[in-house]
Design an enzyme around this catalytic site. Structure first.
Site, PDB file in Angstrom:
ATOM      1  N   HIS A 219      42.455  46.007  37.437  1.00 25.46           N
ATOM      2  CA  HIS A 219      42.352  47.081  36.542  1.00 25.46           C
ATOM      3  C   HIS A 219      41.460  47.062  35.568  1.00 25.46           C
ATOM      4  O   HIS A 219      42.239  46.320  34.593  1.00 25.46           O
ATOM      5  CB  HIS A 219      43.983  47.257  36.110  1.00 25.46           C
ATOM      6  CG  HIS A 219      45.130  46.099  36.082  1.00 25.46           C
ATOM      7  ND1 HIS A 219      44.479  45.051  35.261  1.00 25.46           N
ATOM      8  CD2 HIS A 219      45.601  45.887  36.296  1.00 25.46           C
ATOM      9  CE1 HIS A 219      45.890  43.665  35.210  1.00 25.46           C
ATOM     10  NE2 HIS A 219      46.586  44.608  36.015  1.00 25.46           N
ATOM     11  N   ASN A 222      41.935  45.731  31.303  1.00 27.94           N
ATOM     12  CA  ASN A 222      43.454  44.994  31.358  1.00 27.94           C
ATOM     13  C   ASN A 222      43.292  44.117  32.095  1.00 27.94           C
ATOM     14  O   ASN A 222      43.381  43.576  32.497  1.00 27.94           O
ATOM     15  CB  ASN A 222      44.025  46.583  31.898  1.00 27.94           C
ATOM     16  CG  ASN A 222      44.203  47.633  30.765  1.00 27.94           C
ATOM     17  OD1 ASN A 222      43.755  48.554  32.326  1.00 27.94           O
ATOM     18  ND2 ASN A 222      44.200  47.840  29.469  1.00 27.94           N
ATOM     19  N   ARG A 230      27.553  38.632  22.996  1.00 24.43           N
ATOM     20  CA  ARG A 230      27.496  37.717  23.281  1.00 24.43           C
ATOM     21  C   ARG A 230      27.691  36.940  24.347  1.00 24.43           C
ATOM     22  O   ARG A 230      27.329  35.515  25.230  1.00 24.43           O
ATOM     23  CB  ARG A 230      27.268  36.729  22.120  1.00 24.43           C
ATOM     24  CG  ARG A 230      25.984  37.002  21.221  1.00 24.43           C
ATOM     25  CD  ARG A 230      25.671  36.168  19.948  1.00 24.43           C
ATOM     26  NE  ARG A 230      24.618  36.181  19.367  1.00 24.43           N
ATOM     27  CZ  ARG A 230      25.429  36.673  18.060  1.00 24.43           C
ATOM     28  NH1 ARG A 230      26.347  36.800  17.246  1.00 24.43           N
ATOM     29  NH2 ARG A 230      24.033  37.421  17.384  1.00 24.43           N
ATOM     30  N   ASP A 282      48.721  51.612  39.806  1.00 28.06           N
ATOM     31  CA  ASP A 282      49.517  51.009  38.453  1.00 28.06           C
ATOM     32  C   ASP A 282      51.100  51.431  38.608  1.00 28.06           C
ATOM     33  O   ASP A 282      51.651  50.969  38.051  1.00 28.06           O
ATOM     34  CB  ASP A 282      49.059  49.851  37.749  1.00 28.06           C
ATOM     35  CG  ASP A 282      49.684  48.525  37.176  1.00 28.06           C
ATOM     36  OD1 ASP A 282      49.993  48.017  38.422  1.00 28.06           O
ATOM     37  OD2 ASP A 282      49.597  48.198  35.693  1.00 28.06           O
ATOM     38  N   LEU A 315      52.597  46.623  27.508  1.00 23.85           N
ATOM     39  CA  LEU A 315      52.701  47.642  28.513  1.00 23.85           C
ATOM     40  C   LEU A 315      52.349  47.189  29.869  1.00 23.85           C
ATOM     41  O   LEU A 315      52.643  46.061  29.927  1.00 23.85           O
ATOM     42  CB  LEU A 315      50.686  48.141  28.866  1.00 23.85           C
ATOM     43  CG  LEU A 315      49.669  49.390  28.169  1.00 23.85           C
ATOM     44  CD1 LEU A 315      48.889  49.338  28.087  1.00 23.85           C
ATOM     45  CD2 LEU A 315      51.002  50.522  27.945  1.00 23.85           C
TER      46      LEU A 315
END
Length: 387
Positions: A219, A222, A230, A282, A315
């Site tokens: 994923h 996430n 950088r 998912d 989440l």
């Protein structure tokens, strides 16, 4: 007696490589044998008008945590696997990798045994197994239980090597923080599909792990070190390393459409057979059900407005099916339908070795095709089967 020929026309047909217009799909003995000009049907043949809908091989979803109101973690048995697979088939995913979220060694062993039993028993739609954790980074645990995240031990490695030998496909999400390069090499040699995820690994370390045998990233964007000009992080490694395939939760919630467009340009502009983006749901327990909440190892997960979250707002998986992901890509990210279908149908099959480069759906069984509504609202199996 062989099944009589049947023809499908009147809508776009995706063959795994191209989206065809003005063609008819001809099935003989239940298998796709050819794509013909749309003038080829005769009055004597059985013709099905798609009425503008899309005919496609079914989706292959490489990250499915649950469905039909249950989580694999809570039902680590053959019946649970069958329920989850059936729920996702109704949503268009004719094959899945059921996915165990970070858990105990005992539960992991249970799920491996249950998956073997399901495959031996002929449970439809189980392509193998995905273990997401427990060898992840605490700093990027997301909804995974911190108490269960741990370093990969010799016993863990032995269990995974044995599972890889027995299962048709074993995919493992892990982090450099809790696995060594020697373990990566041993797992890859055994045929495990390795994916980096839930990690704060810097770009250079992620690339080192890719050289050792990691082929995927879980994923994208996430639960991983972000892209900085950088310090490119795991996101930078995923987008710049040619041989890394990357899973994407394309619900417009986990990843902003602008970020998805940028990732698409970075990964999909390269010639085959470079690493590509593949769509994952998912999906958690709500997939294919109307439940409004569920438990993950004693923690309440809430379903609200297309989101699944812990009570603190973190989440926790997605309330998503792959047809919705197609719609988000096409309508919000300016991705062509052919490219989006490739990410849901073709690339996942290539990732787990079912299809080689250039492979098409010719010869596939009619039972493995789906009909997608022209507005990308829903998908359903072309033919029903007993599960």
């Amino acid at each position: 007696m062989n099944k009589p020929p049947i023809l499908y026309g009147g809508g776009p047909i995706f063959d795994g490589q191209s989206l065809h217009q003005g063609r008819i799909a001809r099935f003989e003995a239940g298998k796709l044998v050819s794509l013909l000009p749309d003038t080829s049907a005769t009055a004597q043949e059985h013709y099905v008008d798609l009425d503008g809908d899309i005919l496609s091989p079914g989706y292959l979803d490489l990250q499915v945590n649950g469905g039909d109101g249950i989580m694999l973690n809570a039902e680590p048995n053959c019946d649970g696997l069958a329920r989850i697979a059936k729920a996702h088939r109704r949503l268009g995913a004719v094959q899945i990798l059921p996915t165990l979220i970070t858990d105990t060694p005992h539960k992991t062993a249970q799920v491996i045994d249950a998956t073997l039993e399901a495959i031996r028993s002929g449970v439809s739609g189980i392509a193998g197994l995905h273990l997401e954790g427990p060898h992840l980074a605490q700093s990027r645990k997301g909804a995974h239980d911190a108490a269960l995240i741990r370093q990969m031990s010799a016993a863990d490695l032995d269990m995974l090597l044995a599972a890889a030998k027995a299962l048709p496909v074993l995919m493992v999400t892990l982090a450099p923080e809790n696995t060594s390069l020697d373990q990566i090499r041993a797992l890859r040699e055994a045929g495990v599909i390795l994916s980096l995820g839930h990690s704060d690994a810097p770009c250079e370390q992620a690339m080192e792990y890719a050289e050792a045998g990691v082929s995927c990233v879980t994923h994208l964007f996430n639960a991983m070190s972000p892209l900085n000009h950088r310090a490119p992080g795991l996101v930078g490694a995923a987008l710049s390393t040619p041989n890394l395939n990357t899973g994407l939760i394309a619900d417009g919630i986990h990843v902003h459409p602008a970020a998805m467009r940028a990732a698409w340009a970075a990964k999909m502009g390269r010639p085959s057979p470079e690493g590509k983006i593949y769509l994952v749901s998912d999906a958690m327990a709500p997939a294919g059900s109307d439940i409004s909440s569920f438990e993950l190892e004693g923690r309440q997960i809430l379903r609200r407005d297309g989101r699944l979250t812990l009570e603190d707002g973190t989440l926790a998986g997605a309330d998503l099916d792959l047809t919705t992901a197609l719609r988000v890509l096409v309508t919000q990210c300016d991705i062509s339908l052919q490219e989006a279908l490739t990410a849901a149908v073709t690339t996942p099959r290539q990732v787990i070795g079912q299809w080689s480069q250039g492979c098409t759906a010719l010869g596939m069984d009619e039972l493995d095709f789906i009909r997608i509504r022209s507005d990308l609202s829903t998908a359903a199996p072309l033919c029903e089967i007993s599960l």
